[in-house]
Design an enzyme around this catalytic site. Structure first.
Site, PDB file in Angstrom:
ATOM      1  N   GLU A  79       1.122  -0.793  -0.090  1.00 45.80           N
ATOM      2  CA  GLU A  79       0.031  -0.201   0.373  1.00 45.80           C
ATOM      3  C   GLU A  79       1.180   1.074  -0.128  1.00 45.80           C
ATOM      4  O   GLU A  79       0.307   2.597  -0.706  1.00 45.80           O
ATOM      5  CB  GLU A  79      -0.951  -0.095   1.299  1.00 45.80           C
ATOM      6  CG  GLU A  79      -2.423  -0.508   1.113  1.00 45.80           C
ATOM      7  CD  GLU A  79      -3.605  -0.496   1.893  1.00 45.80           C
ATOM      8  OE1 GLU A  79      -2.802   0.315   2.956  1.00 45.80           O
ATOM      9  OE2 GLU A  79      -4.373  -0.619   1.680  1.00 45.80           O
ATOM     10  N   HIS A 123       8.019 -26.755  -1.856  1.00 49.46           N
ATOM     11  CA  HIS A 123       7.619 -27.235  -2.269  1.00 49.46           C
ATOM     12  C   HIS A 123       6.304 -27.076  -3.450  1.00 49.46           C
ATOM     13  O   HIS A 123       5.683 -27.534  -3.970  1.00 49.46           O
ATOM     14  CB  HIS A 123       6.736 -29.220  -1.431  1.00 49.46           C
ATOM     15  CG  HIS A 123       7.718 -29.299  -0.821  1.00 49.46           C
ATOM     16  ND1 HIS A 123       8.331 -30.804  -1.473  1.00 49.46           N
ATOM     17  CD2 HIS A 123       8.523 -29.310  -0.010  1.00 49.46           C
ATOM     18  CE1 HIS A 123      10.523 -30.994  -0.293  1.00 49.46           C
ATOM     19  NE2 HIS A 123       9.902 -30.226   0.525  1.00 49.46           N
ATOM     20  N   LYS A 135     -14.149   0.288  -3.984  1.00 48.97           N
ATOM     21  CA  LYS A 135     -15.116   0.695  -2.857  1.00 48.97           C
ATOM     22  C   LYS A 135     -16.295   1.335  -3.840  1.00 48.97           C
ATOM     23  O   LYS A 135     -17.594   1.246  -3.620  1.00 48.97           O
ATOM     24  CB  LYS A 135     -15.007   1.835  -1.917  1.00 48.97           C
ATOM     25  CG  LYS A 135     -13.738   1.390  -1.159  1.00 48.97           C
ATOM     26  CD  LYS A 135     -13.850   1.945   0.188  1.00 48.97           C
ATOM     27  CE  LYS A 135     -12.435   1.121   0.778  1.00 48.97           C
ATOM     28  NZ  LYS A 135     -11.644   2.281   2.308  1.00 48.97           N
TER      29      LYS A 135
HETATM   30  O1  PA5 Z   1      -3.410   0.916   6.027  1.00 50.19           O
HETATM   31  C1  PA5 Z   1      -4.302   1.664   5.994  1.00 50.19           C
HETATM   32  O2  PA5 Z   1      -4.170   2.405   5.332  1.00 50.19           O
HETATM   33  C2  PA5 Z   1      -5.124   0.394   5.205  1.00 50.19           C
HETATM   34  O3  PA5 Z   1      -5.555  -0.861   4.893  1.00 50.19           O
HETATM   35  C3  PA5 Z   1      -6.340   0.674   6.389  1.00 50.19           C
HETATM   36  O4  PA5 Z   1      -5.739   0.481   7.655  1.00 50.19           O
HETATM   37  C4  PA5 Z   1      -7.710   0.304   6.676  1.00 50.19           C
HETATM   38  O5  PA5 Z   1      -8.350   0.013   4.670  1.00 50.19           O
HETATM   39  C5  PA5 Z   1      -8.950   0.159   7.008  1.00 50.19           C
HETATM   40  O6  PA5 Z   1      -9.082   1.148   6.928  1.00 50.19           O
HETATM   41  P1  PA5 Z   1      -9.876   1.606   8.729  1.00 50.19           P
HETATM   42  O7  PA5 Z   1      -8.555   1.918   9.646  1.00 50.19           O
HETATM   43  O8  PA5 Z   1     -10.462   3.271   8.454  1.00 50.19           O
HETATM   44  O9  PA5 Z   1     -11.038   0.989   8.625  1.00 50.19           O
END
Ligand code: PA5
Length: 435
Positions: free
Chosen positions: A288, A309, A423
């Protein structure tokens, strides 16, 4: 410092002089982080978080964890992405492998919900929750993420039916933003105990906030030692940007150099199945943070020797765009020796008397040599053993290196604009108002 990094098996793959020539870029990335002048600079709260440890918050977390441990056999963490991976990584790394089957366990079994939308998974979970006493932490920084919100709606109703409204209230802890989001609003209306996720810390950098610390403490692990390890690494990494003095700078430098030579996939390798989720946490952190604007190293993960494996063939002989980063644990926590067998029908007496770790260690060495010979550069990150302190160091090491690496790659390591695309489509398909 317990974490060490060995690049000797990557060196032959690096263009001559490349470490020296990337050093100014790493120094500039370090400077941006320290001075808060880089992209995403409103999300740098994680940098000084360990050393700014708030004793009152720690007391509150430990108090709450003790209460939950008395109240519940099962603790359900509802969250997705950065809201659950860090705590799960630490809990699974440090808990006995078959904890849920042990009848003499002292602490609740931690399980997870809202990190997927599987109907079967959540229906099975409801069945389980009929049978055990339980409490939940709903963790969401935005307070509006669909997967955990849906799971929370289901579990809240189950809790209220099982324990009544008042009983449910004392079994729900909300970890969310200080002022925004639906979860904050619900918590206020219902009167849940809450913990705040600081504004300046994004989900994937939040494991050392209550997001990670509360579940880890409920699991009976020592969050003070975890923080002490992180403080040690904070001190080492913040001070200098030289690759010789700062292991996170070295890791960021080598992976960026390899990327520029066409090694576009990094495989995190562990030889310990209890580190599978730590690999998942690492994948989320790096995926990310770096995968954007058409750039980034694809973070993959394997567990050896299991995956020798399956993926071993590809790593040895497939497309040569790979490098490996082995997370090596030098000492195991338990000892198990291979027995001698008088008949030796299985031909294994050559291993008799050795511990499984000795065998695992030679498997690691043999694999390293084979993969390097096959054209796969190898970085080795080692910790002496699995404990809270070493994991604290390791977590901070990976976070700091990720931020440095992202800036060196030329991206903002603290946003995730691409996560919104699915989303929008999903909401439109489901008929959410406004989509
Ligand atoms: O690193 C990030 O920002 C994302 O992976 C969030 O942790 C994830 O989308 C969950 O978001 P939230 O804590 O707002 O529900």
């Amino acid at each position: 410092m317990q974490v060490s990094i060995d690049i000797s098996n990557a060196i032959s793959f690096l263009p001559e002089g490349s470490i020296e020539s990337i050093q100014p870029e790493i120094a500039s990335a370090h400077d941006k982080l320290m001075s808060g002048t880089g992209a995403g600079n409103d999300f740098l709260g994680w940098i000084r978080l360990p050393s700014q440890k708030d004793p009152e918050l720690f007391e509150k977390i430990n108090r709450s964890a003790t209460r939950i441990r008395r109240l519940a056999e099962v603790f359900v963490i509802i969250g997705i992405g950065g809201s659950y991976l860090g705590s799960r990584a630490v809990i699974e790394a440090l808990s006995p492998s078959f904890l849920s089957l042990l009848s003499d366990r002292k602490n609740p079994v931690v399980i997870y919900a809202g990190e997927n939308l599987s109907e079967d998974y959540h229906a099975d979970l409801m069945d389980l929750l009929n049978r055990y006493s339980y409490a939940v932490a709903i963790i969401s920084k935005s307070g509006t993420t669909t997967e955990p919100a849906v799971a929370f709606r289901l579990i809240k109703k189950h809790l209220e039916q099982k324990y009544g409204k008042r009983g449910a209230r004392e079994r729900i802890i909300a970890i969310t933003d200080a002022s925004k989001g639906a979860l904050k609003k619900i918590s206020g209306i219902e009167g849940y105990e809450t913990f705040v996720i600081p504004d300046d810390i994004g989900g994937r950098y939040s494991v050392l906030t209550p997001v990670g610390l509360l579940p880890i403490a409920v699991a009976g692990l020592d969050i003070t030692r975890l923080l002490e390890g992180a403080i040690e690494m904070e001190q080492v990494t913040r001070r200098k940007s030289d690759v010789d003095l700062n292991p996170a700078a070295l890791y960021a430098a080598i992976r960026n150099i390899l990327y520029r030579t066409g090694k576009t996939t990094e495989i995190m390798v562990t030889y310990q199945p209890q580190l599978v989720i730590l690999t998942e946490w690492w994948k989320q952190l790096y995926g990310e943070s770096e995968g954007k604007e058409g750039k980034g190293i694809f973070p993959a993960g394997v567990t050896f020797t299991t995956d020798l494996h399956s993926m071993g063939q590809f790593i040895q002989e497939g497309t040569r765009n790979l490098f490996e980063t082995v997370l090596s644990v030098k000492r195991s926590g338990r000892e198990l020796r291979i027995p001698t067998d008088a008949d030796n029908n299985d031909g294994l007496n050559f291993l008799a008397g050795k511990t499984l770790s000795e065998v695992n260690c030679q498997a690691e060495l043999g694999t390293l040599m084979a993969h390097v010979d096959g054209g796969v550069p190898n970085i080795r990150i080692s910790i002496p053993s699995l404990d809270e302190y070493n994991l604290g160091e390791l977590i901070y090491f990976y976070e700091f290196a990720c931020a440095l690496s992202g800036y060196t790659l030329g991206v903002n390591p603290f946003d995730q604009p691409g996560v919104e695309a699915y989303k929008r489509n999903m909401f439109a398909l489901l008929g959410k108002p406004g989509f």
